[in-house]
Design a protein around this motif. Structure first.
Motif, PDB file in Angstrom:
ATOM      1  N   ASP A 107       3.485  -2.179  -3.647  1.00  0.00           N
ATOM      2  CA  ASP A 107       4.380  -3.354  -2.877  1.00  0.00           C
ATOM      3  C   ASP A 107       5.211  -2.582  -1.744  1.00  0.00           C
ATOM      4  O   ASP A 107       5.759  -3.269  -1.061  1.00  0.00           O
ATOM      5  N   SER A 108       5.613  -1.384  -1.964  1.00  0.00           N
ATOM      6  CA  SER A 108       6.299  -0.794  -0.998  1.00  0.00           C
ATOM      7  C   SER A 108       5.781   0.853  -0.841  1.00  0.00           C
ATOM      8  O   SER A 108       5.178   1.610  -1.740  1.00  0.00           O
ATOM      9  N   TYR A 109       6.281   1.394   0.100  1.00  0.00           N
ATOM     10  CA  TYR A 109       5.929   2.705   0.471  1.00  0.00           C
ATOM     11  C   TYR A 109       6.499   3.658  -0.515  1.00  0.00           C
ATOM     12  O   TYR A 109       5.835   4.895  -0.950  1.00  0.00           O
ATOM     13  N   ASP A 110       7.898   3.677  -0.981  1.00  0.00           N
ATOM     14  CA  ASP A 110       8.421   4.625  -1.900  1.00  0.00           C
ATOM     15  C   ASP A 110       7.644   4.217  -3.339  1.00  0.00           C
ATOM     16  O   ASP A 110       7.438   5.375  -4.052  1.00  0.00           O
ATOM     17  N   GLN A 111       6.971   3.190  -3.727  1.00  0.00           N
ATOM     18  CA  GLN A 111       6.148   3.214  -5.037  1.00  0.00           C
ATOM     19  C   GLN A 111       4.885   4.226  -4.770  1.00  0.00           C
ATOM     20  O   GLN A 111       4.619   5.021  -5.632  1.00  0.00           O
ATOM     21  N   LEU A 112       4.205   4.238  -3.578  1.00  0.00           N
ATOM     22  CA  LEU A 112       3.379   5.253  -3.153  1.00  0.00           C
ATOM     23  C   LEU A 112       3.576   6.406  -3.410  1.00  0.00           C
ATOM     24  O   LEU A 112       2.857   7.414  -3.876  1.00  0.00           O
ATOM     25  N   LEU A 113       4.755   6.859  -2.559  1.00  0.00           N
ATOM     26  CA  LEU A 113       5.315   8.177  -2.772  1.00  0.00           C
ATOM     27  C   LEU A 113       5.483   8.693  -4.259  1.00  0.00           C
ATOM     28  O   LEU A 113       5.254   9.818  -4.685  1.00  0.00           O
ATOM     29  N   ARG A 114       6.207   7.812  -5.012  1.00  0.00           N
ATOM     30  CA  ARG A 114       6.413   8.063  -6.254  1.00  0.00           C
ATOM     31  C   ARG A 114       5.266   8.344  -7.162  1.00  0.00           C
ATOM     32  O   ARG A 114       5.253   9.383  -8.092  1.00  0.00           O
ATOM     33  N   ALA A 115       4.176   7.476  -6.991  1.00  0.00           N
ATOM     34  CA  ALA A 115       2.782   8.030  -7.451  1.00  0.00           C
ATOM     35  C   ALA A 115       2.196   9.089  -7.265  1.00  0.00           C
ATOM     36  O   ALA A 115       1.705  10.022  -8.011  1.00  0.00           O
ATOM     37  N   ILE A 116       2.307   9.639  -5.988  1.00  0.00           N
ATOM     38  CA  ILE A 116       1.774  10.753  -5.521  1.00  0.00           C
ATOM     39  C   ILE A 116       2.664  11.813  -6.147  1.00  0.00           C
ATOM     40  O   ILE A 116       1.757  12.891  -6.500  1.00  0.00           O
ATOM     41  N   ILE A 117       3.916  11.857  -6.149  1.00  0.00           N
ATOM     42  CA  ILE A 117       4.387  12.918  -6.633  1.00  0.00           C
ATOM     43  C   ILE A 117       4.142  13.155  -8.194  1.00  0.00           C
ATOM     44  O   ILE A 117       3.810  14.604  -8.717  1.00  0.00           O
ATOM     45  N   VAL A 118       4.250  12.185  -9.002  1.00  0.00           N
ATOM     46  CA  VAL A 118       3.904  12.135 -10.346  1.00  0.00           C
ATOM     47  C   VAL A 118       2.586  12.729 -10.352  1.00  0.00           C
ATOM     48  O   VAL A 118       2.070  13.726 -11.407  1.00  0.00           O
ATOM     49  N   LEU A 160      -4.836   7.468   2.985  1.00  0.00           N
ATOM     50  CA  LEU A 160      -3.427   7.168   3.307  1.00  0.00           C
ATOM     51  C   LEU A 160      -3.106   6.347   4.674  1.00  0.00           C
ATOM     52  O   LEU A 160      -1.933   5.585   4.542  1.00  0.00           O
ATOM     53  N   THR A 161      -4.001   6.675   5.629  1.00  0.00           N
ATOM     54  CA  THR A 161      -3.862   5.700   6.824  1.00  0.00           C
ATOM     55  C   THR A 161      -3.742   4.331   6.654  1.00  0.00           C
ATOM     56  O   THR A 161      -3.163   3.468   7.182  1.00  0.00           O
ATOM     57  N   VAL A 162      -4.637   3.948   5.633  1.00  0.00           N
ATOM     58  CA  VAL A 162      -4.939   2.327   5.333  1.00  0.00           C
ATOM     59  C   VAL A 162      -3.427   1.853   4.833  1.00  0.00           C
ATOM     60  O   VAL A 162      -3.021   0.897   5.193  1.00  0.00           O
ATOM     61  N   SER A 163      -3.076   2.547   3.828  1.00  0.00           N
ATOM     62  CA  SER A 163      -1.611   2.141   3.135  1.00  0.00           C
ATOM     63  C   SER A 163      -0.482   2.272   4.344  1.00  0.00           C
ATOM     64  O   SER A 163       0.105   1.313   4.298  1.00  0.00           O
ATOM     65  N   VAL A 164      -0.375   3.195   5.094  1.00  0.00           N
ATOM     66  CA  VAL A 164       0.720   3.437   6.174  1.00  0.00           C
ATOM     67  C   VAL A 164       0.464   2.273   7.206  1.00  0.00           C
ATOM     68  O   VAL A 164       1.542   1.470   7.483  1.00  0.00           O
ATOM     69  N   GLU A 165      -0.699   1.830   7.445  1.00  0.00           N
ATOM     70  CA  GLU A 165      -0.784   0.764   8.270  1.00  0.00           C
ATOM     71  C   GLU A 165      -0.422  -0.802   7.886  1.00  0.00           C
ATOM     72  O   GLU A 165       0.164  -1.431   8.388  1.00  0.00           O
ATOM     73  N   LYS A 166      -0.628  -0.773   6.533  1.00  0.00           N
ATOM     74  CA  LYS A 166      -0.170  -1.935   5.769  1.00  0.00           C
ATOM     75  C   LYS A 166       1.469  -2.176   5.890  1.00  0.00           C
ATOM     76  O   LYS A 166       2.032  -3.231   6.154  1.00  0.00           O
ATOM     77  N   PHE A 167       2.142  -0.887   5.640  1.00  0.00           N
ATOM     78  CA  PHE A 167       3.465  -1.258   5.547  1.00  0.00           C
ATOM     79  C   PHE A 167       4.126  -1.123   6.949  1.00  0.00           C
ATOM     80  O   PHE A 167       5.233  -1.708   7.203  1.00  0.00           O
ATOM     81  N   GLN A 168       3.468  -0.804   7.968  1.00  0.00           N
ATOM     82  CA  GLN A 168       3.671  -0.872   9.244  1.00  0.00           C
ATOM     83  C   GLN A 168       3.562  -2.239   9.783  1.00  0.00           C
ATOM     84  O   GLN A 168       4.451  -2.850  10.211  1.00  0.00           O
ATOM     85  N   ARG A 169       2.546  -2.903   9.354  1.00  0.00           N
ATOM     86  CA  ARG A 169       2.519  -4.228   9.399  1.00  0.00           C
ATOM     87  C   ARG A 169       3.494  -5.314   8.978  1.00  0.00           C
ATOM     88  O   ARG A 169       3.880  -6.129   9.438  1.00  0.00           O
ATOM     89  N   ASP A 170       3.982  -4.738   7.732  1.00  0.00           N
ATOM     90  CA  ASP A 170       4.758  -5.904   7.201  1.00  0.00           C
ATOM     91  C   ASP A 170       6.479  -5.376   7.230  1.00  0.00           C
ATOM     92  O   ASP A 170       7.350  -5.888   6.852  1.00  0.00           O
ATOM     93  N   GLY A 171       6.524  -4.431   8.530  1.00  0.00           N
ATOM     94  CA  GLY A 171       7.835  -3.914   8.997  1.00  0.00           C
ATOM     95  C   GLY A 171       8.601  -3.119   8.155  1.00  0.00           C
ATOM     96  O   GLY A 171       9.783  -2.812   8.674  1.00  0.00           O
ATOM     97  N   SER A 172       7.923  -2.568   7.278  1.00  0.00           N
ATOM     98  CA  SER A 172       8.831  -1.275   6.465  1.00  0.00           C
ATOM     99  C   SER A 172       8.663   0.227   6.832  1.00  0.00           C
ATOM    100  O   SER A 172       9.722   1.033   6.261  1.00  0.00           O
ATOM    101  N   LEU A 173       7.825   0.473   7.821  1.00  0.00           N
ATOM    102  CA  LEU A 173       7.819   1.497   8.279  1.00  0.00           C
ATOM    103  C   LEU A 173       7.876   1.638   9.892  1.00  0.00           C
ATOM    104  O   LEU A 173       7.115   0.848  10.475  1.00  0.00           O
ATOM    105  N   ILE A 174       8.342   2.577  10.516  1.00  0.00           N
ATOM    106  CA  ILE A 174       8.340   2.591  12.051  1.00  0.00           C
ATOM    107  C   ILE A 174       6.979   2.880  12.645  1.00  0.00           C
ATOM    108  O   ILE A 174       6.134   3.072  11.936  1.00  0.00           O
ATOM    109  N   GLY A 175       6.794   2.377  13.776  1.00  0.00           N
ATOM    110  CA  GLY A 175       5.374   2.312  14.303  1.00  0.00           C
ATOM    111  C   GLY A 175       5.001   3.527  15.120  1.00  0.00           C
ATOM    112  O   GLY A 175       4.468   3.381  16.179  1.00  0.00           O
ATOM    113  N   TRP A 176       5.198   4.573  14.383  1.00  0.00           N
ATOM    114  CA  TRP A 176       4.477   6.018  15.003  1.00  0.00           C
ATOM    115  C   TRP A 176       3.408   6.010  14.569  1.00  0.00           C
ATOM    116  O   TRP A 176       2.612   4.949  13.744  1.00  0.00           O
ATOM    117  N   SER A 177       2.663   6.926  15.019  1.00  0.00           N
ATOM    118  CA  SER A 177       1.018   7.111  14.667  1.00  0.00           C
ATOM    119  C   SER A 177       1.147   7.528  13.050  1.00  0.00           C
ATOM    120  O   SER A 177       1.992   8.241  12.310  1.00  0.00           O
TER     121      SER A 177
END
Length: 226
Positions: A107-118, A160-177
């Motif tokens: 649901d959010s980018y921080d959830q993805l980050l936490r899952a990756i860390i663990v 990872l690109t698929v996830s990043v683009e999803k969060f960019q579309r919902d406005g939670s991540l900056i529109g960088w590459s």
């Protein structure tokens, strides 16, 4: 840290598992298996430059001449054995379980980050020997770099690109590459994991793992906020 280190899988165990993956393509004799095991073990402990064919032969219980019947030089031996082993070893071990993380919905980018860390901390604690070989040698061997790019990096970046683009579309991540966002995120995560590995168990360092983890995630999220 000591308890975590004790949980690492020995070289023999992960090599046996690796070779099971390759049985359909290639069947090693018992003597070849001993040479591969000995070479990988010494290579992990000493690195490429400090390894010797005589020590590999001694540990494998074979004559040094047996090795040189197949390989002209120490470099030929180590690259012929270790490069294919690393190429086939890294992909299944790095991507094992990690694919589940990358394919899950968050649901959010921080959830993805936490899952990756663990997920990756658990991997490193069990397979630090593999990671050690990889970090030591990949800067010096183009073959390893090429295999890493082909077998791992391209697959991880695609997902990872698929996830990043999803969060960019919902406005939670900056529109960088997406590649830039992934690079910045991974750099911060690797910094946290390495610091945790190096300093987390030292009594002389006041390491609060939960606080450091949260600070890392917050740093990434604020830096990548729209």
């Amino acid at each position: 840290m000591s308890n975590r280190m004790e949980e690492q899988e020995p070289v023999e165990k992960w090599l046996q598992e690796l070779l099971k993956l390759d049985e359909a393509e290639h069947s090693m004799t018992e003597k070849q298996l001993k040479i591969v095991q000995a070479a990988a073990d010494i290579f992990a402990q000493k690195g490429f430059a400090a390894s010797s064919t005589s020590e590999i032969a001694q540990r494998a219980g074979v004559a040094e001449g047996t090795i040189f019947r197949h390989y002209k030089t120490k470099k030929d031996l180590l690259l012929s054995i270790v490069t294919p082993v690393m190429a086939k070893l890294i992909a299944p071990f790095v991507l094992r379980d990690f694919n589940k993380v990358l394919d899950s919905k968050y649901d959010s980018y921080d959830q993805l980050l936490r899952a990756i860390i663990v997920n990756r901390i658990e991997f490193l604690e069990k397979h630090m020997q593999i990671f050690k070989i990889f970090i030591q040698e990949i800067p010096f061997h183009p073959d390893l770099q090429e295999q890493f790019q082909k077998l791992i990096l391209s697959k991880v970046l695609e997902k990872l690109t698929v996830s990043v683009e999803k969060f960019q579309r919902d406005g939670s991540l900056i529109g960088w590459s997406p590649l830039t966002i992934i690079r910045l995120s991974v750099s911060s995560l690797i910094g946290y994991v390495l610091a945790r590995t190096l300093f987390g168990a030292k009594d002389s360092v006041n390491w609060d793992d939960e606080a450091e983890r949260e600070a890392t995630i917050t740093f990434i999220l604020k830096g990548l906020a729209p």
